[in-house]
Design a protein around this motif. Structure first.
Motif, PDB file in Angstrom:
ATOM      1  N   UNK A   1       0.838  -1.197   0.000  1.00 51.67           N
ATOM      2  CA  UNK A   1       0.000   0.000   0.000  1.00 51.67           C
ATOM      3  C   UNK A   1       0.871   1.244   0.000  1.00 51.67           C
ATOM      4  N   UNK A   2       0.253   2.359  -0.382  1.00 52.13           N
ATOM      5  CA  UNK A   2       1.007   3.608  -0.342  1.00 52.13           C
ATOM      6  C   UNK A   2       1.266   3.990   1.111  1.00 52.13           C
ATOM      7  N   UNK A   3       2.378   4.668   1.347  1.00 51.45           N
ATOM      8  CA  UNK A   3       2.726   5.133   2.687  1.00 51.45           C
ATOM      9  C   UNK A   3       3.051   6.610   2.628  1.00 51.45           C
ATOM     10  N   UNK A   4       2.834   7.294   3.745  1.00 48.87           N
ATOM     11  CA  UNK A   4       3.131   8.723   3.857  1.00 48.87           C
ATOM     12  C   UNK A   4       4.034   8.933   5.057  1.00 48.87           C
ATOM     13  N   UNK A   5       5.028   9.805   4.898  1.00 52.74           N
ATOM     14  CA  UNK A   5       5.946  10.131   5.994  1.00 52.74           C
ATOM     15  C   UNK A   5       6.171  11.636   5.995  1.00 52.74           C
ATOM     16  N   UNK A   6       5.868  12.261   7.136  1.00 52.24           N
ATOM     17  CA  UNK A   6       6.144  13.686   7.251  1.00 52.24           C
ATOM     18  C   UNK A   6       7.652  13.870   7.381  1.00 52.24           C
ATOM     19  N   UNK A   7       8.242  14.616   6.478  1.00 45.60           N
ATOM     20  CA  UNK A   7       9.676  14.823   6.462  1.00 45.60           C
ATOM     21  C   UNK A   7      10.050  15.996   7.353  1.00 45.60           C
ATOM     22  N   UNK A   8       9.321  17.104   7.229  1.00 45.40           N
ATOM     23  CA  UNK A   8       9.600  18.293   8.038  1.00 45.40           C
ATOM     24  C   UNK A   8       8.351  19.153   8.099  1.00 45.40           C
ATOM     25  N   UNK A   9       8.173  19.846   9.206  1.00 43.86           N
ATOM     26  CA  UNK A   9       7.077  20.795   9.374  1.00 43.86           C
ATOM     27  C   UNK A   9       7.667  22.019  10.053  1.00 43.86           C
ATOM     28  N   UNK A  10       7.322  23.202   9.544  1.00 46.94           N
ATOM     29  CA  UNK A  10       7.880  24.438  10.084  1.00 46.94           C
ATOM     30  C   UNK A  10       6.801  25.508  10.133  1.00 46.94           C
ATOM     31  N   UNK A  11       6.690  26.191  11.281  1.00 49.29           N
ATOM     32  CA  UNK A  11       5.772  27.320  11.398  1.00 49.29           C
ATOM     33  C   UNK A  11       6.344  28.480  10.599  1.00 49.29           C
ATOM     34  N   UNK A  12       5.471  29.126   9.833  1.00 50.94           N
ATOM     35  CA  UNK A  12       5.877  30.269   9.018  1.00 50.94           C
ATOM     36  C   UNK A  12       5.565  31.576   9.745  1.00 50.94           C
ATOM     37  N   UNK A  13       6.349  32.611   9.503  1.00 49.86           N
ATOM     38  CA  UNK A  13       6.049  33.899  10.123  1.00 49.86           C
ATOM     39  C   UNK A  13       4.788  34.502   9.509  1.00 49.86           C
ATOM     40  N   UNK A  14       4.176  35.421  10.222  1.00 50.98           N
ATOM     41  CA  UNK A  14       3.028  36.131   9.686  1.00 50.98           C
ATOM     42  C   UNK A  14       1.753  35.828  10.443  1.00 50.98           C
ATOM     43  N   UNK A  15       0.710  36.529  10.033  1.00 45.27           N
ATOM     44  CA  UNK A  15      -0.592  36.387  10.654  1.00 45.27           C
ATOM     45  C   UNK A  15      -1.609  36.240   9.539  1.00 45.27           C
ATOM     46  N   UNK A  16      -2.383  35.175   9.460  1.00 51.39           N
ATOM     47  CA  UNK A  16      -2.507  34.128  10.465  1.00 51.39           C
ATOM     48  C   UNK A  16      -1.320  33.162  10.447  1.00 51.39           C
ATOM     49  N   UNK A  17      -1.139  32.473  11.567  1.00 50.59           N
ATOM     50  CA  UNK A  17      -0.048  31.496  11.676  1.00 50.59           C
ATOM     51  C   UNK A  17      -0.316  30.340  10.725  1.00 50.59           C
ATOM     52  N   UNK A  18       0.710  29.936   9.997  1.00 51.65           N
ATOM     53  CA  UNK A  18       0.615  28.838   9.047  1.00 51.65           C
ATOM     54  C   UNK A  18       1.840  27.945   9.217  1.00 51.65           C
ATOM     55  N   UNK A  19       1.715  26.723   8.735  1.00 56.41           N
ATOM     56  CA  UNK A  19       2.838  25.783   8.740  1.00 56.41           C
ATOM     57  C   UNK A  19       3.058  25.294   7.317  1.00 56.41           C
ATOM     58  N   UNK A  20       4.304  25.033   7.005  1.00 54.73           N
ATOM     59  CA  UNK A  20       4.641  24.376   5.753  1.00 54.73           C
ATOM     60  C   UNK A  20       5.094  22.962   6.113  1.00 54.73           C
ATOM     61  N   UNK A  21       4.546  21.983   5.418  1.00 52.17           N
ATOM     62  CA  UNK A  21       4.880  20.578   5.683  1.00 52.17           C
ATOM     63  C   UNK A  21       5.318  19.914   4.397  1.00 52.17           C
ATOM     64  N   UNK A  22       6.364  19.139   4.506  1.00 55.06           N
ATOM     65  CA  UNK A  22       6.848  18.333   3.387  1.00 55.06           C
ATOM     66  C   UNK A  22       6.557  16.876   3.731  1.00 55.06           C
ATOM     67  N   UNK A  23       5.772  16.222   2.889  1.00 53.97           N
ATOM     68  CA  UNK A  23       5.361  14.840   3.128  1.00 53.97           C
ATOM     69  C   UNK A  23       5.839  13.977   1.965  1.00 53.97           C
ATOM     70  N   UNK A  24       6.500  12.879   2.295  1.00 48.58           N
ATOM     71  CA  UNK A  24       6.982  11.918   1.306  1.00 48.58           C
ATOM     72  C   UNK A  24       5.939  10.809   1.167  1.00 48.58           C
ATOM     73  N   UNK A  25       5.527  10.518  -0.071  1.00 46.13           N
ATOM     74  CA  UNK A  25       4.514   9.498  -0.331  1.00 46.13           C
ATOM     75  C   UNK A  25       5.127   8.429  -1.230  1.00 46.13           C
ATOM     76  N   UNK A  26       5.065   7.170  -0.779  1.00 47.45           N
ATOM     77  CA  UNK A  26       5.571   6.036  -1.553  1.00 47.45           C
ATOM     78  C   UNK A  26       4.383   5.274  -2.132  1.00 47.45           C
ATOM     79  N   UNK A  27       4.472   4.961  -3.418  1.00 43.72           N
ATOM     80  CA  UNK A  27       3.483   4.124  -4.082  1.00 43.72           C
ATOM     81  C   UNK A  27       4.189   2.891  -4.620  1.00 43.72           C
TER      82      UNK A  27
END
Length: 146
Positions: free
Chosen positions: A37-63
């Motif tokens: 089956x496909x799998x997902x792995x969060x590689x990195x997550x980082x809060x971004x500056x600014x308002x509203x607060x947001x996060x950038x996430x990099x997710x690796x997906x294997x098929x």
């Protein structure tokens, strides 16, 4: 001399980031893919500056060969970059397209991702997905099955 917009510079920067990450993962990531089956792995997550607060996430997906994800939607937009193999994708009412290693695409917020699968019966595929979402968004918030 061509005129570059901020969007052009941002796009070039993200594609350079994807290329660097792809080089680091390359065939090694594909070799690690499971066969069922496909799998997902969060590689990195980082809060971004600014308002509203947001996060950038990099997710690796294997098929693994012949597998895919069920139809789903993203509350926020997502960029996808194929690291290895190939991925067939259909977003919204657009045509199904097959992307190969080095290709990327954008899925706008709220779009239905109807097809996301590895079309190969023998070669695993890996993609990287970049999400920009509200701070604290969970994996279930980022990808909602339909």
């Amino acid at each position: 001399m061509a005129h570059l917009t901020r969007r052009d510079v941002n796009r070039a920067s993200l594609l350079s980031l994807f290329a660097a990450i792809a080089a680091a993962y390359g065939a090694d990531a594909a070799a690690q893919a499971q066969n069922s089956a496909s799998t997902r792995r969060e590689v990195i997550k980082q809060v971004l500056p600014g308002d509203p607060r947001r996060e950038i996430s990099l997710v690796e997906v294997h098929y693994p060969p012949g597998t895919g994800s069920p139809a789903h939607a993203h509350a926020n937009g997502v960029m996808a970059f194929v690291v290895s193999g190939s991925i067939s994708s259909q977003v919204g009412e657009g045509p199904e397209q097959t992307y190969k290693a080095g290709d990327a695409w954008w899925e706008p917020a709220g779009a239905v991702h109807r097809v996301s699968r590895n079309p190969s019966a023998t070669v695993p595929a890996t993609l990287l997905a970049i999400y920009i979402a509200p701070e604290g968004a969970t994996a279930a918030d980022l990808m909602k099955p339909l």
